[in-house]
Design a protein around this motif. Structure first.
Motif, mmCIF file in Angstrom:
data_model
loop_
_atom_site.group_PDB
_atom_site.id
_atom_site.type_symbol
_atom_site.label_atom_id
_atom_site.label_comp_id
_atom_site.label_asym_id
_atom_site.label_seq_id
_atom_site.Cartn_x
_atom_site.Cartn_y
_atom_site.Cartn_z
ATOM 1 N N UNK A 82 0.820 -1.223 0.000
ATOM 2 C CA UNK A 82 0.000 0.000 0.000
ATOM 3 C C UNK A 82 0.851 1.270 0.000
ATOM 4 N N UNK A 83 2.124 1.142 0.277
ATOM 5 C CA UNK A 83 3.039 2.276 0.159
ATOM 6 C C UNK A 83 2.890 3.369 1.200
ATOM 7 N N UNK A 84 2.412 3.038 2.398
ATOM 8 C CA UNK A 84 2.330 4.054 3.451
ATOM 9 C C UNK A 84 3.735 4.505 3.838
ATOM 10 N N UNK A 85 3.873 5.806 4.073
ATOM 11 C CA UNK A 85 5.168 6.323 4.491
ATOM 12 C C UNK A 85 4.978 7.492 5.456
ATOM 13 N N UNK A 86 5.970 7.681 6.283
ATOM 14 C CA UNK A 86 5.934 8.764 7.264
ATOM 15 C C UNK A 86 6.437 10.053 6.619
ATOM 16 N N UNK A 87 5.693 11.128 6.835
ATOM 17 C CA UNK A 87 6.130 12.434 6.340
ATOM 18 C C UNK A 87 7.227 12.956 7.258
ATOM 19 N N UNK A 88 8.442 13.169 6.731
ATOM 20 C CA UNK A 88 9.556 13.597 7.588
ATOM 21 C C UNK A 88 9.317 14.959 8.227
ATOM 22 N N UNK A 89 8.701 15.877 7.473
ATOM 23 C CA UNK A 89 8.400 17.215 7.985
ATOM 24 C C UNK A 89 6.944 17.514 7.689
ATOM 25 N N UNK A 90 6.192 17.869 8.719
ATOM 26 C CA UNK A 90 4.773 18.147 8.528
ATOM 27 C C UNK A 90 4.583 19.539 7.937
ATOM 28 N N UNK A 91 4.258 19.575 6.658
ATOM 29 C CA UNK A 91 4.040 20.862 5.988
ATOM 30 C C UNK A 91 2.605 20.985 5.489
ATOM 31 N N UNK A 92 1.807 19.942 5.706
ATOM 32 C CA UNK A 92 0.426 19.952 5.222
ATOM 33 C C UNK A 92 -0.456 19.279 6.262
ATOM 34 N N UNK A 93 -1.596 19.882 6.548
ATOM 35 C CA UNK A 93 -2.490 19.341 7.576
ATOM 36 C C UNK A 93 -3.061 17.985 7.177
ATOM 37 N N UNK B 225 0.404 8.922 3.096
ATOM 38 C CA UNK B 225 1.486 9.673 3.749
ATOM 39 C C UNK B 225 0.929 10.356 4.995
ATOM 40 N N UNK B 226 1.601 10.178 6.128
ATOM 41 C CA UNK B 226 1.075 10.764 7.356
ATOM 42 C C UNK B 226 2.119 10.947 8.421
#
Length: 344
Positions: free
Chosen positions: A178-189, A202-203
């Motif tokens: 499913x390709x879930x990945x952690x966003x290294x820097x939160x720039x979008x809500x 992405x979350x």
């Protein structure tokens, strides 16, 4: 004329035939009709009042549903992380839709063309409200579907339900298939709202942990977690935590679940052992919801304070209008106009 406190002068030549005036009027009427159909809030005064009441009730219902989900009258184990955060998203989305319509009304009053791309939503209840195209129950079904994919993966391997194999299958489905990945820097809500993370893949770390917990819960596996420094770590509930740190295939089970942060020397997680894990305070489901909300608040405050240097969390908020006023009374010239990006 005096419009919103600004004097506007126009020169009219009565000896000139205004053959364009009718075209302009037709364009204005067409624009007004399109805006009214796209934004029912201002199609007529009665509809406006009814629509305003509907949004207020929807906001209250979403908040009440959220409060009911995390109520201390129920056992913590019965709190659904997914439901609680989807109700948060429903309240935020209702608030945004209502204020987009209010903005469109104000734009029209200011003589600015209104794009009808809003596609005003109609729904009978919060449960039926579309969140990025799906209802709350459909997003919960999405988590069910992920769990069934994990079960199918285990069946295809023709193996039993050994803890290590189950977690490896969860990781395979979530992070590879499913390709879930952690966003290294939160720039979008969108990285902090559950339905948008499920949609985009992405979350934030806490949202991915919540998805992991919810999927494993559907597989009958209890995952617990705790804050460690800046990270939120999760692991399967076990009587022998030292087993989580045995290295097989180059990784410990603890690293398999939590990813690279466990092996990163800059992370406090890299110093954990089976005995020190026992000393961590396990976060309750209500605690986890609180962490997700706190991260969301910090993100939005950070975005808001960029435009207002020196704005602190304790600073009073600028008053926009009296919430008890009727909607047709709040478009007075002395009332500050809020745009969608300021509403969070």
């Amino acid at each position: 004329k005096n419009i919103h406190g600004i004097s506007v002068y126009s020169l009219i030549r009565y000896d000139h035939h205004h053959h364009h005036d009718h075209k302009d009027l037709r364009r204005w009427r067409s624009r007004t009709t399109a805006a009214a159909s796209a934004y029912p809030l201002f199609s007529n005064p009665k509809a406006s009042s009814s629509r305003h009441k509907f949004y207020q009730e929807a906001l209250k219902t979403a908040r009440d549903k959220f409060a009911g989900e995390i109520s201390f009258q129920s056992e913590d184990k019965d709190v659904s992380l997914a439901k609680a955060l989807l109700y948060v998203a429903a309240e935020d989305e209702t608030f945004m839709v209502f204020n987009r319509e209010m903005d469109a009304c104000s734009f029209l009053n200011e003589g600015i063309n209104v794009c009808s791309s809003s596609n005003a939503r109609e729904w009978d209840s919060v449960e039926q409200m579309p969140l990025d195209g799906k209802t709350i129950s459909e997003w919960l079904s999405e988590l069910d579907a992920i769990a069934k994919e994990v079960e199918a993966e285990l069946v295809s391997r023709d193996i039993g339900c050994h803890l290590v194999e189950v977690l490896q299958a969860v990781n395979l489905v979530l992070f590879e298939l499913r390709g879930f990945k952690r966003s290294p820097v939160l720039v979008d809500s969108k990285h902090s709202y559950l339905h948008l993370v499920l949609s985009s893949g992405c979350g934030s770390a806490i949202l991915l942990s919540i998805i992991y917990i919810e999927v494993c819960r559907r597989l009958g596996l209890t995952i617990v977690g705790s804050r460690v420094g800046e990270d939120f770590l999760i692991w399967p509930q076990t009587t022998y935590p030292e087993e989580l740190f045995k290295v097989t295939s180059g990784h410990s089970l603890f690293a398999v679940v939590n990813g690279r942060c466990v092996e990163d020397p800059r992370s406090m997680a890299s110093d954990l052992t089976g005995s020190s894990l026992l000393g961590l305070e396990i976060a309750s489901n209500r605690d986890i919801v609180g962490i997700a909300l706190a991260n969301l608040i910090r993100f939005h405050w950070k975005c808001a304070s960029r435009a207002n240097l020196g704005l602190m969390l304790t600073s009073p908020l600028r008053h926009a209008h009296n919430a008890d006023e009727k909607p047709n009374k709040i478009d007075k010239p002395n009332v500050p106009l809020l745009r969608p990006q300021d509403l969070k």
